[in-house]
Design a protein around this motif. Structure first.
Motif, PDB file in Angstrom:
ATOM      1  N   ASP A  56      39.178 130.014 -44.482  1.00 39.52           N
ATOM      2  CA  ASP A  56      38.826 128.937 -44.636  1.00 39.52           C
ATOM      3  C   ASP A  56      38.419 128.017 -43.507  1.00 39.52           C
ATOM      4  OD1 ASP A  56      39.326 129.008 -47.629  1.00 39.52           O
ATOM      5  OD2 ASP A  56      41.330 128.215 -47.266  1.00 39.52           O
ATOM      6  N   ASP A  57      37.713 126.878 -43.692  1.00 38.32           N
ATOM      7  CA  ASP A  57      36.996 126.399 -42.275  1.00 38.32           C
ATOM      8  C   ASP A  57      38.219 125.581 -41.701  1.00 38.32           C
ATOM      9  OD1 ASP A  57      36.650 123.509 -42.941  1.00 38.32           O
ATOM     10  OD2 ASP A  57      35.337 124.139 -44.447  1.00 38.32           O
ATOM     11  N   MET A  58      38.059 125.115 -40.462  1.00 39.79           N
ATOM     12  CA  MET A  58      39.012 124.600 -39.602  1.00 39.79           C
ATOM     13  C   MET A  58      39.554 123.137 -40.327  1.00 39.79           C
ATOM     14  SD  MET A  58      40.564 126.821 -37.617  1.00 39.79           S
ATOM     15  CE  MET A  58      40.167 127.555 -38.898  1.00 39.79           C
ATOM     16  N   LYS A  59      38.508 122.539 -40.629  1.00 37.94           N
ATOM     17  CA  LYS A  59      38.710 121.151 -41.085  1.00 37.94           C
ATOM     18  C   LYS A  59      39.703 121.059 -42.433  1.00 37.94           C
ATOM     19  CE  LYS A  59      36.859 116.457 -41.381  1.00 37.94           C
ATOM     20  NZ  LYS A  59      35.609 115.822 -41.405  1.00 37.94           N
ATOM     21  N   LEU A  60      39.258 122.016 -43.479  1.00 34.87           N
ATOM     22  CA  LEU A  60      39.907 122.183 -44.860  1.00 34.87           C
ATOM     23  C   LEU A  60      41.429 122.694 -44.532  1.00 34.87           C
ATOM     24  CD1 LEU A  60      38.902 121.945 -47.724  1.00 34.87           C
ATOM     25  CD2 LEU A  60      38.649 124.391 -47.795  1.00 34.87           C
ATOM     26  N   THR A  61      41.422 123.783 -43.584  1.00 33.88           N
ATOM     27  CA  THR A  61      42.761 124.393 -43.352  1.00 33.88           C
ATOM     28  C   THR A  61      43.843 123.463 -42.816  1.00 33.88           C
ATOM     29  OG1 THR A  61      41.563 126.390 -43.017  1.00 33.88           O
ATOM     30  CG2 THR A  61      44.018 126.127 -41.928  1.00 33.88           C
ATOM     31  N   HIS A  62      43.409 122.561 -41.836  1.00 35.90           N
ATOM     32  CA  HIS A  62      44.515 121.609 -41.182  1.00 35.90           C
ATOM     33  C   HIS A  62      44.527 120.314 -41.630  1.00 35.90           C
ATOM     34  CE1 HIS A  62      43.352 125.047 -38.373  1.00 35.90           C
ATOM     35  NE2 HIS A  62      44.841 125.017 -37.939  1.00 35.90           N
ATOM     36  N   GLU A  63      43.767 119.937 -42.572  1.00 35.82           N
ATOM     37  CA  GLU A  63      43.881 118.943 -43.277  1.00 35.82           C
ATOM     38  C   GLU A  63      45.198 118.683 -44.158  1.00 35.82           C
ATOM     39  OE1 GLU A  63      40.756 118.037 -46.348  1.00 35.82           O
ATOM     40  OE2 GLU A  63      39.648 117.370 -44.864  1.00 35.82           O
ATOM     41  N   GLY A  64      46.009 117.408 -43.629  1.00 44.19           N
ATOM     42  CA  GLY A  64      47.228 117.502 -44.183  1.00 44.19           C
ATOM     43  C   GLY A  64      48.248 118.206 -43.495  1.00 44.19           C
ATOM     44  N   GLN A  65      47.996 118.723 -42.365  1.00 47.42           N
ATOM     45  CA  GLN A  65      48.949 119.265 -41.464  1.00 47.42           C
ATOM     46  C   GLN A  65      49.381 118.183 -40.421  1.00 47.42           C
ATOM     47  OE1 GLN A  65      50.130 122.255 -41.813  1.00 47.42           O
ATOM     48  NE2 GLN A  65      48.463 123.548 -42.878  1.00 47.42           N
ATOM     49  N   ASP A  66      48.625 117.156 -40.210  1.00 48.42           N
ATOM     50  CA  ASP A  66      48.768 116.259 -39.284  1.00 48.42           C
ATOM     51  C   ASP A  66      49.026 116.479 -37.907  1.00 48.42           C
ATOM     52  OD1 ASP A  66      49.267 113.450 -39.014  1.00 48.42           O
ATOM     53  OD2 ASP A  66      51.381 113.464 -38.869  1.00 48.42           O
ATOM     54  N   VAL A  67      48.068 117.521 -37.542  1.00 49.15           N
ATOM     55  CA  VAL A  67      48.127 117.865 -36.016  1.00 49.15           C
ATOM     56  C   VAL A  67      47.935 116.918 -35.313  1.00 49.15           C
ATOM     57  CG1 VAL A  67      47.077 119.809 -34.687  1.00 49.15           C
ATOM     58  CG2 VAL A  67      47.619 120.280 -37.182  1.00 49.15           C
ATOM     59  N   SER A  68      48.390 116.840 -34.203  1.00 50.67           N
ATOM     60  CA  SER A  68      48.350 116.072 -33.097  1.00 50.67           C
ATOM     61  C   SER A  68      47.610 116.418 -31.938  1.00 50.67           C
ATOM     62  CB  SER A  68      49.770 115.210 -32.228  1.00 50.67           C
ATOM     63  OG  SER A  68      50.191 116.236 -31.772  1.00 50.67           O
ATOM     64  N   SER A  69      46.864 115.698 -30.997  1.00 49.19           N
ATOM     65  CA  SER A  69      46.186 116.367 -29.836  1.00 49.19           C
ATOM     66  C   SER A  69      46.999 117.141 -29.027  1.00 49.19           C
ATOM     67  CB  SER A  69      45.524 115.134 -29.161  1.00 49.19           C
ATOM     68  OG  SER A  69      45.061 115.312 -28.017  1.00 49.19           O
TER      69      SER A  69
END
Ligand code: HEM
Length: 122
Positions: A67-80
């Motif tokens: 899956d694309d990176m945006k879709l995959t990490h949405e909801g993972q709340d990944v910080s900088s």
């Protein structure tokens, strides 16, 4: 390192990328800054997708099938900071595999633009 060599070849082609990804994920699972995020993840599947992705972005013959990176990490709340931690773990893995810093920097530079899709939280 040949003059016509792509980054893919400089990383050691499929075998080299395979080692980089496997070693990175071992480091990630020990990294207190990010390991929690991966506790319920199928790491074998993730390794396979990362290998495809690293192969493709380094100019190799593979095509990424995830899956694309945006879709995959949405909801993972990944910080900088977490993004930077993972990139650092990739670099540590490459360092341990004796990959030159110029080649390390090229791969990191191709991962960096993904930050805007992966990190939502500011
Ligand atoms: C350079 C940075 C990163 C890259 C290139 C990357 C790449 C990927 C790829 C290719 C996948 C598989 C997509 C799929 O399932 O189809 C994935 C999944 C995942 N990533 Fe990342 N990622 C990065 C950073 C991070 C960070 C910083 C975190 C959290 C700390 C994270 C957490 C996850 C999790 C939890 C999954 C599994 C999602 C699931 O299977 O439900 N990623 N990532």
């Amino acid at each position: 390192q040949t003059s016509s060599g792509s980054l893919y070849e400089e990383l050691g082609s499929d075998a080299g990328i395979s080692r980089i990804v496997d070693d990175t994920l071992l480091i990630v699972l020990q990294d207190p800054r990010i390991k929690e995020a991966f506790k319920d993840v199928n790491m074998k599947r993730l390794a396979g997708l990362l290998k495809e992705q690293f192969c493709e972005i380094s100019g190799g013959p593979c095509r990424y099938s995830g899956d694309d990176m945006k879709l995959t990490h949405e909801g993972q709340d990944v910080s900088s900071a977490q993004f930077n931690a993972l990139a650092e773990d990739v670099q540590i893995a490459m360092e341990r595999l004796n990959i030159s810093s110029s080649v390390q920097n090229k791969l990191i530079a191709r991962l960096a633009p993904m930050k805007r899709d992966i990190v939502i939280r500011k």
